[in-house]
Design an enzyme around this catalytic site. Structure first.
Site, PDB file in Angstrom:
ATOM      1  CE1 TYR A  90       4.930   1.329  -4.959  1.00  0.00           C
ATOM      2  CE2 TYR A  90       6.072   1.751  -2.884  1.00  0.00           C
ATOM      3  CZ  TYR A  90       5.178   2.142  -3.863  1.00  0.00           C
ATOM      4  OH  TYR A  90       4.531   3.352  -3.744  1.00  0.00           O
ATOM      5  CE1 TYR A 104       4.220  -3.583  -2.938  1.00  0.00           C
ATOM      6  CE2 TYR A 104       3.311  -5.328  -4.313  1.00  0.00           C
ATOM      7  CZ  TYR A 104       3.181  -4.091  -3.697  1.00  0.00           C
ATOM      8  OH  TYR A 104       2.025  -3.378  -3.844  1.00  0.00           O
ATOM      9  NE  ARG A 172      -2.304  -3.886  -3.269  1.00  0.00           N
ATOM     10  CZ  ARG A 172      -3.489  -3.267  -3.218  1.00  0.00           C
ATOM     11  NH1 ARG A 172      -4.590  -3.989  -2.989  1.00  0.00           N
ATOM     12  NH2 ARG A 172      -3.571  -1.974  -3.387  1.00  0.00           N
ATOM     13  CE  LYS A 228     -11.529   2.683  -1.349  1.00  0.00           C
ATOM     14  NZ  LYS A 228     -10.176   2.966  -0.820  1.00  0.00           N
ATOM     15  CB  ALA A 259      -6.742   5.913  -7.690  1.00  0.00           C
ATOM     16  CG  ASP A 261      -3.656   4.354  -1.089  1.00  0.00           C
ATOM     17  OD1 ASP A 261      -4.397   3.411  -0.745  1.00  0.00           O
ATOM     18  OD2 ASP A 261      -2.526   4.191  -1.589  1.00  0.00           O
TER      19      ASP A 261
END
Length: 305
Positions: A90, A104, A172, A228, A259, A261
């Site tokens: 990617y 990707y 995704r 989050k 961020a 992760d």
């Protein structure tokens, strides 16, 4: 002496190309669960063993990935090497505000057969005895229908044996044939999750939940839910209590890749070490605030994070 906790992160690592403003490319490696595994290993050090579960090829990129993981202290015993296959790839493009766009190339990635090989049987059986199993919505997508069924069976058995199952939603859309397919896959595994690390934008895109209360209401049986919200405060529901923990402000955002992760890694590490949900959320914000001030998914190793 207490033994080290065994943590397995299941998913995909890809070749990462970071496009600079002058058009040149910086090559490294990244992937959501791999990013979390690296930061978990750094956070926990000798207090746990983090293993990565994936499939790669026999090419030079796969060799380099394994070498870099070993240098981070990540166990390679659950990494399959498949003849004739390659890792996915990617490219990250960032705008002036640090927001990123991904391109990707992953349709033939080796990880798609991770749970479909002859070697997968013993790996899945051994994973049942791990203390923590960590995976994401991207894991669900790349494993395919057969792999997802085997993952669900693994979660069922692992929880019977008192494992902690941790899920990061990371939705995704381009990885799924339809939003309906993704919803069905998510709902199937969410029944078996103990700690859900959810990004509000992904929850809204996938399920259309209205703001935070809609997300929490959707998962009454998950013991611990963390929501989050990027640069805003994160929200936590745990043990019948609700918490709001402010994010750390950063003057200049360079790249928001990983961020979420890194937040997940620091949050989970803190909880495994006995920290409260508030302690864990603060640790997550601290690490994420450092990560977004560097390009790429993994920041250089240095003093304790």
């Amino acid at each position: 002496m207490n033994r080290k906790k065994r943590i397995a992160a299941i998913g995909e690592c890809m070749i990462e190309l970071q496009q600079r403003h002058d058009g040149s490319l910086q090559q490294s490696f990244g992937g959501d669960t791999l990013n979390t595994a690296v930061y978990l290993s750094r956070e926990l050090g000798q207090q746990a063993q983090v293993d990565y579960v994936t499939a790669l090829g026999y090419d030079s990129f796969s060799d380099a990935m394994c070498q870099s993981w070993a240098e981070e202290g990540i166990g390679l015993g659950k990494v399959q090497r498949l003849p004739g296959r390659l890792p996915g790839l990617y490219c990250i493009q960032t705008d002036a505000r640090g927001e990123r766009r991904f391109l990707y190339w992953r349709n033939e990635a080796a990880v798609r057969d991770c749970f479909n090989t002859a070697a997968a049987g013993p790996i899945l059986e051994d994973l049942q005895d791990y203390d923590v199993l960590y995976f994401s919505g991207i894991t669900l997508a790349v494993l395919g229908e057969t792999g997802r069924k085997k993952l669900t069976d693994l979660l069922l058995e692992a929880r019977i044996r008192q494992a902690l199952v941790v899920f990061d939603n990371n939705y995704r859309p381009r990885l799924w044939a339809s939003v309906e397919q993704a919803r069905a896959a998510y709902l199937q595994v969410l029944e078996h999750v103990d700690l859900a690390l959810l990004t509000l934008d992904d929850e809204q895109a996938l399920f259309g939940h209205d703001y935070a209360h809609g997300v929490f209401a959707a998962y009454p049986n998950i013991a611990e839910v963390v929501l989050k919200r990027g640069a805003e405060s994160c929200l936590v529901r745990c043990g019948g209590e609700n918490y709001e923990v402010p994010a750390q402000q950063v003057e200049q955002v360079v790249d928001t890749t990983a961020a979420g992760d890194s937040f997940s890694a620091a949050y989970l590490a803190s909880r495994l070490l006995g920290g409260s949900p508030v302690d864990a959320a603060q640790a997550g914000h601290r690490l994420a605030s450092r990560v977004i001030q560097h390009p790429g998914a993994l920041i250089p190793r240095g003093p304790a994070l």
